[in-house]
Write a protein that holds these residues in place. Sequence first.
Motif, PDB file in Angstrom:
ATOM      1  N   LYS A 167      -8.996  13.677  55.980  1.00  0.00           N
ATOM      2  CA  LYS A 167      -8.292  12.822  56.946  1.00  0.00           C
ATOM      3  C   LYS A 167      -7.238  13.633  57.690  1.00  0.00           C
ATOM      4  CE  LYS A 167      -8.764   8.077  55.431  1.00  0.00           C
ATOM      5  NZ  LYS A 167      -8.126   6.854  54.921  1.00  0.00           N
ATOM      6  N   HIS A 168      -6.468  14.428  56.944  1.00  0.00           N
ATOM      7  CA  HIS A 168      -5.399  15.262  57.519  1.00  0.00           C
ATOM      8  C   HIS A 168      -5.966  16.236  58.558  1.00  0.00           C
ATOM      9  CE1 HIS A 168      -1.677  17.505  57.783  1.00  0.00           C
ATOM     10  NE2 HIS A 168      -2.333  18.615  57.504  1.00  0.00           N
ATOM     11  N   ARG A 169      -7.166  16.750  58.299  1.00  0.00           N
ATOM     12  CA  ARG A 169      -7.793  17.719  59.215  1.00  0.00           C
ATOM     13  C   ARG A 169      -8.592  17.040  60.333  1.00  0.00           C
ATOM     14  NH1 ARG A 169      -8.298  22.909  56.465  1.00  0.00           N
ATOM     15  NH2 ARG A 169      -6.239  23.124  55.544  1.00  0.00           N
TER      16      ARG A 169
END
Length: 134
Positions: free
Chosen positions: A53-55
């Motif tokens: 999700k962060h990437r």
Amino acid sequence: MKKNVLVLCTGNSCRSIMAEALINAKLGECVDAQSSGVKASGSVNSTAKALLKHRGLWREDYHSKVIETVLDTAFDLVVTVCDHAKETCPMFPKAVKTIHVGFEDPSGKAEEEYVKTLYLIEQELLPVIKEELC
């Protein structure tokens, strides 16, 4: 026409999901990736999901799947990413080729190990898939 690749692991909760997400994000113009597990856990590793999700790689349709759900798909390539899956990989009636590119399981380890595994998948697996299918 896009080629189909299956990333196979034991639990389909971490490495295979990370590989599926990376392949679809980076090679999506020529490859459609799916993942599944020889003994699927039924859930995605929360640290792996948070990292994806962060990437910006996560899709809500990613989930842990048992192998039976994908056996009838005509895959152009099946990739095992853990040694157990390599040893227990079922015969696919329509698979053209099976290859093994193994990665250590970061499950239960520090977040840096997940980052390292994601990096290694991108560096070691994506070029192989690109060469095979794109």
